[in-house]
Design a protein around this motif. Structure first.
Motif, PDB file in Angstrom:
ATOM      1  N   MET A   1       0.839  -1.198   0.000  1.00  0.00           N
ATOM      2  CA  MET A   1       0.000   0.000   0.000  1.00  0.00           C
ATOM      3  C   MET A   1       0.872   1.245   0.000  1.00  0.00           C
ATOM      4  O   MET A   1       1.926   1.284   0.640  1.00  0.00           O
ATOM      5  N   ALA A   2       0.419   2.274  -0.685  1.00  0.00           N
ATOM      6  CA  ALA A   2       1.072   3.578  -0.659  1.00  0.00           C
ATOM      7  C   ALA A   2       0.348   4.471   0.344  1.00  0.00           C
ATOM      8  O   ALA A   2      -0.881   4.428   0.451  1.00  0.00           O
ATOM      9  N   PRO A   3       1.072   5.271   1.106  1.00  0.00           N
ATOM     10  CA  PRO A   3       0.426   6.135   2.084  1.00  0.00           C
ATOM     11  C   PRO A   3      -0.641   7.013   1.453  1.00  0.00           C
ATOM     12  O   PRO A   3      -0.416   7.661   0.437  1.00  0.00           O
ATOM     13  N   GLY A   4      -1.828   6.987   2.063  1.00  0.00           N
ATOM     14  CA  GLY A   4      -2.915   7.849   1.638  1.00  0.00           C
ATOM     15  C   GLY A   4      -3.738   7.344   0.482  1.00  0.00           C
ATOM     16  O   GLY A   4      -4.772   7.948   0.157  1.00  0.00           O
ATOM     17  N   GLU A   5      -3.314   6.248  -0.169  1.00  0.00           N
ATOM     18  CA  GLU A   5      -4.067   5.719  -1.310  1.00  0.00           C
ATOM     19  C   GLU A   5      -5.000   4.608  -0.837  1.00  0.00           C
ATOM     20  O   GLU A   5      -4.548   3.560  -0.383  1.00  0.00           O
ATOM     21  N   PRO A   6      -6.311   4.799  -0.940  1.00  0.00           N
ATOM     22  CA  PRO A   6      -7.263   3.846  -0.354  1.00  0.00           C
ATOM     23  C   PRO A   6      -7.365   2.538  -1.132  1.00  0.00           C
ATOM     24  O   PRO A   6      -7.154   2.488  -2.344  1.00  0.00           O
ATOM     25  N   VAL A   7      -7.699   1.504  -0.387  1.00  0.00           N
ATOM     26  CA  VAL A   7      -8.015   0.186  -0.936  1.00  0.00           C
ATOM     27  C   VAL A   7      -9.490  -0.070  -0.664  1.00  0.00           C
ATOM     28  O   VAL A   7      -9.966   0.146   0.466  1.00  0.00           O
ATOM     29  N   VAL A   8     -10.232  -0.519  -1.667  1.00  0.00           N
ATOM     30  CA  VAL A   8     -11.666  -0.752  -1.525  1.00  0.00           C
ATOM     31  C   VAL A   8     -11.920  -2.250  -1.461  1.00  0.00           C
ATOM     32  O   VAL A   8     -11.477  -3.008  -2.327  1.00  0.00           O
ATOM     33  N   ILE A   9     -12.630  -2.665  -0.414  1.00  0.00           N
ATOM     34  CA  ILE A   9     -12.999  -4.068  -0.210  1.00  0.00           C
ATOM     35  C   ILE A   9     -14.511  -4.107   0.005  1.00  0.00           C
ATOM     36  O   ILE A   9     -14.993  -3.849   1.114  1.00  0.00           O
ATOM     37  N   GLY A  10     -15.250  -4.370  -1.044  1.00  0.00           N
ATOM     38  CA  GLY A  10     -16.702  -4.319  -0.939  1.00  0.00           C
ATOM     39  C   GLY A  10     -17.151  -2.927  -0.534  1.00  0.00           C
ATOM     40  O   GLY A  10     -16.816  -1.935  -1.188  1.00  0.00           O
ATOM     41  N   GLU A  11     -17.883  -2.836   0.568  1.00  0.00           N
ATOM     42  CA  GLU A  11     -18.360  -1.540   1.061  1.00  0.00           C
ATOM     43  C   GLU A  11     -17.337  -0.834   1.940  1.00  0.00           C
ATOM     44  O   GLU A  11     -17.544   0.313   2.340  1.00  0.00           O
ATOM     45  N   LEU A  12     -16.233  -1.503   2.249  1.00  0.00           N
ATOM     46  CA  LEU A  12     -15.221  -0.971   3.160  1.00  0.00           C
ATOM     47  C   LEU A  12     -14.070  -0.353   2.377  1.00  0.00           C
ATOM     48  O   LEU A  12     -13.570  -0.939   1.415  1.00  0.00           O
ATOM     49  N   THR A  13     -13.644   0.844   2.800  1.00  0.00           N
ATOM     50  CA  THR A  13     -12.464   1.499   2.241  1.00  0.00           C
ATOM     51  C   THR A  13     -11.417   1.631   3.334  1.00  0.00           C
ATOM     52  O   THR A  13     -11.742   1.967   4.481  1.00  0.00           O
ATOM     53  N   VAL A  14     -10.155   1.366   2.977  1.00  0.00           N
ATOM     54  CA  VAL A  14      -9.071   1.387   3.950  1.00  0.00           C
ATOM     55  C   VAL A  14      -7.906   2.194   3.383  1.00  0.00           C
ATOM     56  O   VAL A  14      -7.499   1.997   2.235  1.00  0.00           O
ATOM     57  N   ALA A  15      -7.374   3.104   4.201  1.00  0.00           N
ATOM     58  CA  ALA A  15      -6.181   3.861   3.825  1.00  0.00           C
ATOM     59  C   ALA A  15      -5.174   3.767   4.962  1.00  0.00           C
ATOM     60  O   ALA A  15      -5.543   3.606   6.135  1.00  0.00           O
ATOM     61  N   THR A  16      -3.911   3.865   4.622  1.00  0.00           N
ATOM     62  CA  THR A  16      -2.845   3.768   5.618  1.00  0.00           C
ATOM     63  C   THR A  16      -1.974   5.012   5.582  1.00  0.00           C
ATOM     64  O   THR A  16      -1.938   5.737   4.573  1.00  0.00           O
ATOM     65  N   TYR A  17      -1.272   5.252   6.699  1.00  0.00           N
ATOM     66  CA  TYR A  17      -0.356   6.391   6.763  1.00  0.00           C
ATOM     67  C   TYR A  17       0.704   6.089   7.818  1.00  0.00           C
ATOM     68  O   TYR A  17       0.386   5.535   8.869  1.00  0.00           O
TER      69      TYR A  17
END
Length: 260
Positions: A121-137
């Motif tokens: 994952m790149a910082p700040g770039e979200p990953v979408v899993i169904g209805e869930l969105t996840v971002a890391t930093y």
């Protein structure tokens, strides 16, 4: 969004499980305690692991989870379970854990249908899993570490998880820049405040340091405390009552279930 606490302790002692949170039955935030907390059917529903950092208390059950799940992959076309995180964190897991010396490399086992795969994952770039969105930093811990923000319904339901961290201005700036206001925050308080020198050296927080960090955040989320070192838990709890006066918070316990 549902959050189930599989483990939330900073110590591995009887009655104190290491860090892991199960989100919506299919997503793990860290994997310190998984296989001893979930039956095999529940383990088999897991599709994603978001790893904050490569310290063993946050990743050790990746090993045993992969071993348990091999029967669900061998000879089948099931997609591999994805391990998400900063590239440096995933590289550490590949080099030092799933390396055929410490543990088999389940990113190539079984052949043609591996149990695991890495998903940098790149910082700040979200990953979408169904209805869930996840971002890391990134946060201030270990050689590489990050927190996560998870949300649904365009941010109406949201949760931030710092993972282990010391003081870190950039993380709070990231949270403040989100297009929604934080509603829930899972964060740490590992040591009592008179052990601040040790907390600082190991890049952790005390109740006093946590209070200072929360002042950097414009939002006023519900705060969920994890990672207390068990030998100091009573002292940390007493200090939190003073230092977090005016904040809405509670101490996470194993088996807690929180609806976001």
């Amino acid at each position: 969004m549902n959050l189930r606490v599989l483990g939330c302790s900073g110590s591995d002692l009887p009655g104190h499980n290491l860090t892991a949170f199960l989100v919506n039955d299919t997503v793990l935030l860290d994997a310190g305690t998984v296989t001893s907390a979930l039956d095999l059917a529940a383990q088999a529903r897991i599709e994603h692991i978001f790893v904050s950092h490569a310290h063993l208390d946050h990743i050790k059950d990746i090993l045993f989870l992969a071993d348990n799940l091999i029967e669900f992959f061998a000879g089948k076309k099931r997609p591999p379970l994805q391990i998400h995180g900063l590239p440096e964190v995933l590289d550490a897991i590949a080099a030092h854990l799933l390396n055929d010396t410490i543990w088999p490399d389940f990113t190539v086992i079984p052949e043609n249908s591996p149990v695991l795969t890495y998903a940098p994952m790149a910082p700040g770039e979200p990953v979408v899993i169904g209805e869930l969105t996840v971002a890391t930093y990134p946060v201030n811990h270990a050689k590489a570490a990050s927190g996560y923000v998870l949300w649904e319904d365009g941010g109406a339901k949201n949760l931030a998880y710092t993972g282990d961290t010391g003081p870190c201005d950039a993380w709070w700036d990231f949270c403040d820049a989100l297009p929604f206001s934080l509603r829930h925050l899972v964060t740490e308080a590992s040591f009592p405040s008179d052990m601040e020198a040790l907390a600082t050296a190991s890049k952790h927080l005390t109740p006093r340091l946590l209070r200072a960090e929360l002042r950097k955040l414009r939002a006023s989320p519900e705060i969920h405390i994890y990672h207390m070192k068990a030998p100091f838990a009573a002292r940390i709890e007493d200090e939190l009552e003073r230092e977090l006066a005016g904040h809405s918070y509670h101490l996470l316990r194993e088996h807690d279930c929180i609806t976001i």
